[in-house]
Scaffold this motif. Structure first.
Motif, PDB file in Angstrom:
ATOM      1  N   MET A 107       0.847  -1.179   0.000  1.00  0.00           N
ATOM      2  CA  MET A 107       0.000   0.000   0.000  1.00  0.00           C
ATOM      3  C   MET A 107       0.889   1.237   0.000  1.00  0.00           C
ATOM      4  N   ASP A 108       0.597   2.160  -0.866  1.00  0.00           N
ATOM      5  CA  ASP A 108       1.317   3.431  -0.860  1.00  0.00           C
ATOM      6  C   ASP A 108       0.867   4.250   0.339  1.00  0.00           C
ATOM      7  N   PHE A 109       1.804   4.999   0.896  1.00  0.00           N
ATOM      8  CA  PHE A 109       1.474   5.905   1.992  1.00  0.00           C
ATOM      9  C   PHE A 109       2.372   7.120   1.901  1.00  0.00           C
ATOM     10  N   THR A 110       2.009   8.139   2.644  1.00  0.00           N
ATOM     11  CA  THR A 110       2.783   9.371   2.660  1.00  0.00           C
ATOM     12  C   THR A 110       2.959   9.856   4.093  1.00  0.00           C
ATOM     13  N   VAL A 111       4.045  10.558   4.311  1.00  0.00           N
ATOM     14  CA  VAL A 111       4.263  11.187   5.612  1.00  0.00           C
ATOM     15  C   VAL A 111       3.495  12.501   5.615  1.00  0.00           C
ATOM     16  N   LEU A 112       2.641  12.667   6.602  1.00  0.00           N
ATOM     17  CA  LEU A 112       1.863  13.900   6.735  1.00  0.00           C
ATOM     18  C   LEU A 112       2.615  14.944   7.547  1.00  0.00           C
ATOM     19  N   GLU A 113       3.218  14.486   8.646  1.00  0.00           N
ATOM     20  CA  GLU A 113       3.868  15.433   9.540  1.00  0.00           C
ATOM     21  C   GLU A 113       4.778  14.684  10.496  1.00  0.00           C
ATOM     22  N   GLY A 114       5.908  15.310  10.818  1.00  0.00           N
ATOM     23  CA  GLY A 114       6.834  14.772  11.808  1.00  0.00           C
ATOM     24  C   GLY A 114       6.912  15.741  12.969  1.00  0.00           C
ATOM     25  N   VAL A 115       8.025  16.450  13.039  1.00  0.00           N
ATOM     26  CA  VAL A 115       8.221  17.416  14.123  1.00  0.00           C
ATOM     27  C   VAL A 115       7.275  18.600  13.939  1.00  0.00           C
ATOM     28  N   ARG A 116       6.704  19.042  15.060  1.00  0.00           N
ATOM     29  CA  ARG A 116       5.807  20.202  15.051  1.00  0.00           C
ATOM     30  C   ARG A 116       6.360  21.300  15.947  1.00  0.00           C
ATOM     31  N   THR A 117       6.023  22.509  15.597  1.00  0.00           N
ATOM     32  CA  THR A 117       6.330  23.631  16.482  1.00  0.00           C
ATOM     33  C   THR A 117       5.290  23.665  17.600  1.00  0.00           C
ATOM     34  N   TYR A 118       5.638  24.327  18.666  1.00  0.00           N
ATOM     35  CA  TYR A 118       4.711  24.506  19.788  1.00  0.00           C
ATOM     36  C   TYR A 118       3.452  25.236  19.312  1.00  0.00           C
ATOM     37  N   ALA A 119       3.640  26.252  18.460  1.00  0.00           N
ATOM     38  CA  ALA A 119       2.500  27.030  17.955  1.00  0.00           C
ATOM     39  C   ALA A 119       1.552  26.145  17.140  1.00  0.00           C
ATOM     40  N   ARG A 120       2.100  25.267  16.292  1.00  0.00           N
ATOM     41  CA  ARG A 120       1.252  24.373  15.499  1.00  0.00           C
ATOM     42  C   ARG A 120       0.495  23.406  16.419  1.00  0.00           C
ATOM     43  N   GLN A 121       1.186  22.871  17.419  1.00  0.00           N
ATOM     44  CA  GLN A 121       0.519  21.946  18.339  1.00  0.00           C
ATOM     45  C   GLN A 121      -0.607  22.644  19.080  1.00  0.00           C
ATOM     46  N   LYS A 122      -0.366  23.872  19.468  1.00  0.00           N
ATOM     47  CA  LYS A 122      -1.388  24.654  20.169  1.00  0.00           C
ATOM     48  C   LYS A 122      -2.624  24.839  19.278  1.00  0.00           C
ATOM     49  N   ARG A 123      -2.405  25.107  17.988  1.00  0.00           N
ATOM     50  CA  ARG A 123      -3.527  25.248  17.051  1.00  0.00           C
ATOM     51  C   ARG A 123      -4.288  23.933  16.900  1.00  0.00           C
ATOM     52  N   LEU A 124      -3.568  22.817  16.832  1.00  0.00           N
ATOM     53  CA  LEU A 124      -4.219  21.512  16.692  1.00  0.00           C
ATOM     54  C   LEU A 124      -5.062  21.164  17.921  1.00  0.00           C
ATOM     55  N   VAL A 125      -4.556  21.492  19.095  1.00  0.00           N
ATOM     56  CA  VAL A 125      -5.318  21.253  20.320  1.00  0.00           C
ATOM     57  C   VAL A 125      -6.573  22.129  20.324  1.00  0.00           C
ATOM     58  N   ALA A 126      -6.425  23.377  19.955  1.00  0.00           N
ATOM     59  CA  ALA A 126      -7.574  24.293  19.920  1.00  0.00           C
ATOM     60  C   ALA A 126      -8.646  23.818  18.930  1.00  0.00           C
ATOM     61  N   ALA A 127      -8.203  23.210  17.841  1.00  0.00           N
ATOM     62  CA  ALA A 127      -9.134  22.718  16.827  1.00  0.00           C
ATOM     63  C   ALA A 127      -9.709  21.340  17.167  1.00  0.00           C
ATOM     64  N   GLY A 128      -9.190  20.703  18.225  1.00  0.00           N
ATOM     65  CA  GLY A 128      -9.663  19.377  18.604  1.00  0.00           C
ATOM     66  C   GLY A 128      -8.988  18.243  17.855  1.00  0.00           C
ATOM     67  N   ALA A 129      -7.988  18.562  17.036  1.00  0.00           N
ATOM     68  CA  ALA A 129      -7.278  17.537  16.272  1.00  0.00           C
ATOM     69  C   ALA A 129      -6.226  16.828  17.116  1.00  0.00           C
ATOM     70  N   SER A 130      -5.877  17.396  18.247  1.00  0.00           N
ATOM     71  CA  SER A 130      -4.979  16.776  19.219  1.00  0.00           C
ATOM     72  C   SER A 130      -5.532  17.077  20.602  1.00  0.00           C
TER      73      SER A 130
END
Length: 102
Positions: free
Chosen positions: A1-24
């Motif tokens: 099956m083909d796959f792709t890397v979506l994301e590895g290392v994140r910045t604190y700001a990106r993680q904060k946005r993901l938590v606010a959006a409910g994605a993390s």
């Protein structure tokens, strides 16, 4: 099956946005750079007909191959799809116990 890397290392700001959006659910994500200078997580997704697929059955098909590769390389790994709550199909991480990152 083909796959792709979506994301590895994140910045604190990106993680904060993901938590606010409910994605993390945490600001203690393995994607964040730790004290040892590394992030310890990656998100991967099945790639079907030229696009990322969010179809859960495909993650269950992809997981055994990732687990087998990790085992062959003697790399302990955890899959977000095995979690009891907030299942996260794309998420793979090195365990805290073996890789505390402190």
């Amino acid at each position: 099956m083909d796959f792709t890397v979506l994301e590895g290392v994140r910045t604190y700001a990106r993680q904060k946005r993901l938590v606010a959006a409910g994605a993390s659910k945490t600001m203690n994500s393995r994607h964040l750079v730790t004290g040892d200078g590394y992030g310890h997580a990656v998100d991967i997704a099945p790639y079907v007909h030229g696009a990322v697929s969010w179809d859960w059955p495909l993650y269950y098909r992809l997981a055994p191959a990732v687990k087998r590769a990790a085992e062959e390389l003697s790399v302990p790994i955890e899959w977000g799809g095995d979690w009891r709550s907030f299942k996260d199909g794309p998420h793979w991480q090195l365990p805290w116990k073996e890789y505390p990152g402190k």
